[in-house]
Design an enzyme around this catalytic site. Structure first.
Site, PDB file in Angstrom:
ATOM      1  CE  LYS A  41      -4.003  -2.144   0.198  1.00 12.50           C
ATOM      2  NZ  LYS A  41      -4.944  -2.098  -0.940  1.00 12.50           N
ATOM      3  NE  ARG A  42       2.992   1.186  -4.890  1.00  7.75           N
ATOM      4  CZ  ARG A  42       2.811  -0.121  -5.202  1.00  7.75           C
ATOM      5  NH1 ARG A  42       2.869  -1.062  -4.273  1.00  7.75           N
ATOM      6  NH2 ARG A  42       2.600  -0.465  -6.453  1.00  7.75           N
ATOM      7  CB  ALA A  78       1.157   6.478  -0.527  1.00  8.22           C
ATOM      8  CG  LEU A  80      -5.196   9.753   5.662  1.00  2.87           C
ATOM      9  CD1 LEU A  80      -5.034   9.470   7.145  1.00  2.87           C
ATOM     10  CD2 LEU A  80      -6.224  10.861   5.442  1.00  2.87           C
ATOM     11  CD  GLU A 105       0.499  16.303   7.326  1.00  6.02           C
ATOM     12  OE1 GLU A 105       0.146  17.182   8.130  1.00  6.02           O
ATOM     13  OE2 GLU A 105      -0.275  15.419   6.913  1.00  6.02           O
ATOM     14  CD  GLU A 150      -2.201  16.354   2.340  1.00  7.06           C
ATOM     15  OE1 GLU A 150      -1.642  16.641   1.269  1.00  7.06           O
ATOM     16  OE2 GLU A 150      -1.591  15.891   3.322  1.00  7.06           O
ATOM     17  N   GLY A 196      -3.318  17.276   8.201  1.00 12.09           N
ATOM     18  CA  GLY A 196      -3.805  17.046   9.565  1.00 12.09           C
ATOM     19  C   GLY A 196      -2.742  16.452  10.463  1.00 12.09           C
TER      20      GLY A 196
END
Ligand code: 1HE
Length: 260
Positions: A27-28, A64, A66, A114, A134, A142
């Site tokens: 899922k990277r 990748a 969130l 982030e 985002e 976030g």
């Protein structure tokens, strides 16, 4: 030590280096709740021998961001607490026990950027690219990105990245200040380990001052900053370690500063 989503190994004669690897390559390394909590726990629970850490990602990409599949039906209150959970985890990276060097390759996007921004130094290889999707996904950062990323590259660049979906390649990212080192493809982990080994030889109080005092001084007014600096300097120089290191230089036993 190894969990399914994160791998932790120690290196060095005394186990002074920790390598923390995001391990969800299919899922990277997208950060679902379990993985972000595993990041928090990894940095909260580093063995006491560790003096510096490297954070990297398994597979073709650093991270990748969130895990979008979990962004389902949260209401405002749940969204608030979810973001605060990220803050707690990434603060554990930034204000944990030891300096952290991020080894970046492939996608460093969204929450992945982030997370990289919470590290103390970023090393990127030529395959790295940076984005904040985002903006185009109808959400907002976030994980502390609006606090940390402008401090690296400025408000104007972050605004551009989010408004337009702009993607920085590895050399643009290095020029903008997203990474401090740019190395050939496949070389980020080795370079990050080399830096971590050097960091691990510093006096612990100096590393503490750089992690905990410097970012706070940078947020203070100059007047308050000078006082905090003086107090931190006084504490650091009073350590026996500092005295021994200065004596070693004065007696010709320590390395001179050399051009690389
Ligand atoms: C994912 C995610 C994800 C991949 N959440 N599942 N982040 C993004 O908007 C970035 C979204 N991801 C991508 O743009 C691409 O996946 C990559 C450029 C990172 C990699 O591309 P590629 O071609 O190597 O992989 P892929 O085929 O797109 O993805 C492989 C699998 O990972 C696939 O699942 P599969 O079950 O079909 O195999 C993808 O769905 C899955 N995957 N990325 C969930 N992000 C604290 S707030 C932070 C807010 C954000 O971070 S928003 C930005 C989110």
């Amino acid at each position: 030590m190894s969990h399914s989503l994160i791998q932790i190994e120690t290196q060095g004669e005394h186990g002074e280096i920790a390598v923390v690897r995001l391990h969800r390559p299919s899922k990277r390394n997208a950060l679902n709740d379990a993985l972000i909590l595993a990041v928090r726990n990894a940095f909260a629970g580093l063995p006491r021998s560790v003096r510096a850490a490297v954070l990297c990602g398994a597979g073709e990409h650093f991270c990748a961001g969130l895990d979008l599949s979990e962004l389902s039906e949260r209401d405002a209150g749940e969204g608030l607490h979810h973001s605060r959970m990220w803050h707690e985890a990434l603060n554990q990276v930034q204000y944990g026990p030891v300096p952290v060097v991020a080894a970046l390759h492939g996608a460093v996007v969204g929450g992945g950027l982030e997370l990289a921004s919470a590290c103390h130094i970023r090393v990127a290889d030529e395959t790295a690219f940076y984005a904040l999707p985002e903006g185009t996904r109808g959400i907002f950062v976030g994980g502390g990105g609006s606090v940390r990323i402008p401090r690296l590259i400025g408000v104007a660049r972050m605004t551009d990245m989010m408004l337009t979906g702009r993607v920085y390649d590895a050399s643009e990212g290095e020029r903008a200040g997203l990474a401090q080192y740019l190395v050939p493809a496949g070389g980020a982990l080795d370079k990050a380990l080399e830096l971590a080994r050097r960091i691990a030889t510093n006096a612990p109080l100096t590393n503490y001052a750089l992690m905990h005092a410097l970012p706070r001084i940078a947020e203070q007014s100059a007047d308050h900053g000078y006082l905090t600096e003086a107090m931190m300097a006084a504490i650091a120089q009073s350590a026996p370690d500092a005295k021994a290191r200065v004596r070693a230089f004065l007696e010709g036993r320590a390395a001179k500063v050399k051009k690389s």
